[in-house]
Design a protein around this motif. Structure first.
Motif, PDB file in Angstrom:
ATOM      1  N   GLU A  57     -19.479-118.551 -44.754  1.00  0.00           N
ATOM      2  CA  GLU A  57     -20.130-118.206 -43.492  1.00  0.00           C
ATOM      3  C   GLU A  57     -21.220-119.214 -43.148  1.00  0.00           C
ATOM      4  N   ARG A  82     -19.605-122.251 -41.801  1.00  0.00           N
ATOM      5  CA  ARG A  82     -19.166-122.033 -40.419  1.00  0.00           C
ATOM      6  C   ARG A  82     -20.337-122.189 -39.448  1.00  0.00           C
ATOM      7  N   LYS A  83     -21.467-121.580 -39.768  1.00  0.00           N
ATOM      8  CA  LYS A  83     -22.635-121.633 -38.889  1.00  0.00           C
ATOM      9  C   LYS A  83     -23.193-123.049 -38.761  1.00  0.00           C
ATOM     10  N   ARG A 113     -11.949-116.624 -40.634  1.00  0.00           N
ATOM     11  CA  ARG A 113     -12.903-116.811 -39.543  1.00  0.00           C
ATOM     12  C   ARG A 113     -13.366-118.265 -39.483  1.00  0.00           C
ATOM     13  N   PHE A 114     -13.622-118.829 -40.646  1.00  0.00           N
ATOM     14  CA  PHE A 114     -14.046-120.227 -40.756  1.00  0.00           C
ATOM     15  C   PHE A 114     -12.954-121.164 -40.229  1.00  0.00           C
ATOM     16  N   ARG A 153     -20.514-115.680 -48.416  1.00  0.00           N
ATOM     17  CA  ARG A 153     -21.724-116.156 -47.731  1.00  0.00           C
ATOM     18  C   ARG A 153     -21.716-117.667 -47.567  1.00  0.00           C
ATOM     19  N   ALA A 184     -13.385-114.140 -44.578  1.00  0.00           N
ATOM     20  CA  ALA A 184     -14.421-115.139 -44.265  1.00  0.00           C
ATOM     21  C   ALA A 184     -13.793-116.511 -44.043  1.00  0.00           C
TER      22      ALA A 184
END
Length: 285
Positions: free
Chosen positions: A150, A153-154, A189-190, A147, A186
């Motif tokens: 994530e 990243r956001k 993706r980051f 989390r 995760a």
């Protein structure tokens, strides 16, 4: 008064301690270095960030001690503080042991995540705590780390993780091993979105943690003398039927064999992280 009488009287209120003598020292006042056995005031060790002033041995830091040593005052915001472990396999006495560690450390689980400022540079952060179930990775540890990556990243933030772990948490079986894949996905993706990840491995970083998120940063650092590896020394020696070097699986050994970018003394950590964050911030701008 004769000289003999003077020394006889001194014995009434001055004694020389021997090996069986007990000296009353308030509990928690002193701390012995595990490496050189020198004894220091605990306040002195805390001021030195738990690094022995004599031999430089890096004693463990709790998660909040680590955060306090790095983040600018009043800038750290914690994420997912209320996520707690369950007992999915009904492992005997597991819940009691977790509760005991909660009371001992003041944490709900073995990792603290969040964001804050390091010398004015905003970053997302995760720090594992070896005082909580030896930093073992269970479902909650993996979930909180995934989390936090994530969230980084956001919010387009760099991500720094300090690892300290004995490996996957056996009481949760395959569910704990699944966290290796979840956290790694995760981070992939980051990374694909251009995120910067800095991994700092501290003593010890072993098992599934070393084989997953701890080793896949853009920068892979370690503290001096940290034990880093997947399987234990005895297991490897029995498998390959060879004697391993004395410094095998230490940060120095990994550095020599190209598996680390740098070994960083704890006193230099904040400045180095600041330099890297500033450098990448300039690239973004």
């Amino acid at each position: 008064m004769q000289l003999k009488e003077i020394f006889t009287k001194r014995k009434k209120y001055a004694t020389i301690p021997n090996e069986n003598s007990k000296i009353d020292v308030p509990q928690g006042l002193m701390q012995k270095c595990k490496n050189c056995n020198k004894i220091y005031y605990r306040k002195e060790m805390k001021k030195s960030l738990n690094v022995c002033p004599n031999c430089g041995y890096h004693h463990p830091l709790s998660a909040w001690e680590r955060i306090e040593s790095l983040f600018d005052e009043d800038t750290f915001k914690e994420w997912d503080a209320n996520i707690t472990s369950s007992n999915p396999l009904n492992f005997p006495e597991y819940e009691e042991k977790v509760l005991k560690d909660c009371e001992k450390t003041g944490l709900n689980e073995g990792v603290v995540t969040g964001k804050g400022m390091i010398n004015g540079q905003e970053t997302a952060f995760a720090v594992m705590d070896s005082y909580f179930r030896m930093g073992s990775m269970g479902s909650v540890v993996g979930e909180k780390i995934a989390r936090s990556v994530e969230n980084a990243r956001k919010e387009s933030l760099p991500f720094i993780i300090f690892t300290a772990s004995g490996g996957a948490r056996m009481q949760e079986g395959i569910l704990s091993l699944m966290q290796m894949a979840k956290t790694s996905v995760a981070i992939k993706r980051f990374s694909d979105d251009g995120g910067l990840m800095i991994s700092v491995m501290t003593h010890p970083t072993t098992g599934g943690v070393s084989a997953s998120f701890a080793s896949i940063g853009d920068y892979n650092f370690a503290e001096p003398g940290a034990l880093i590896g997947f399987a234990g020394r005895k297991v490897i020696e029995q498998t390959i039927r060879e004697k391993l070097p004395k410094d095998f699986q230490t940060s120095e050994f990994l550095m020599e064999h190209g598996q680390l970018d740098k070994i960083i003394h704890r006193h230099e950590m904040k400045n180095l992280l600041t330099t890297i964050l500033e450098m990448h911030q300039k690239e973004v701008n």
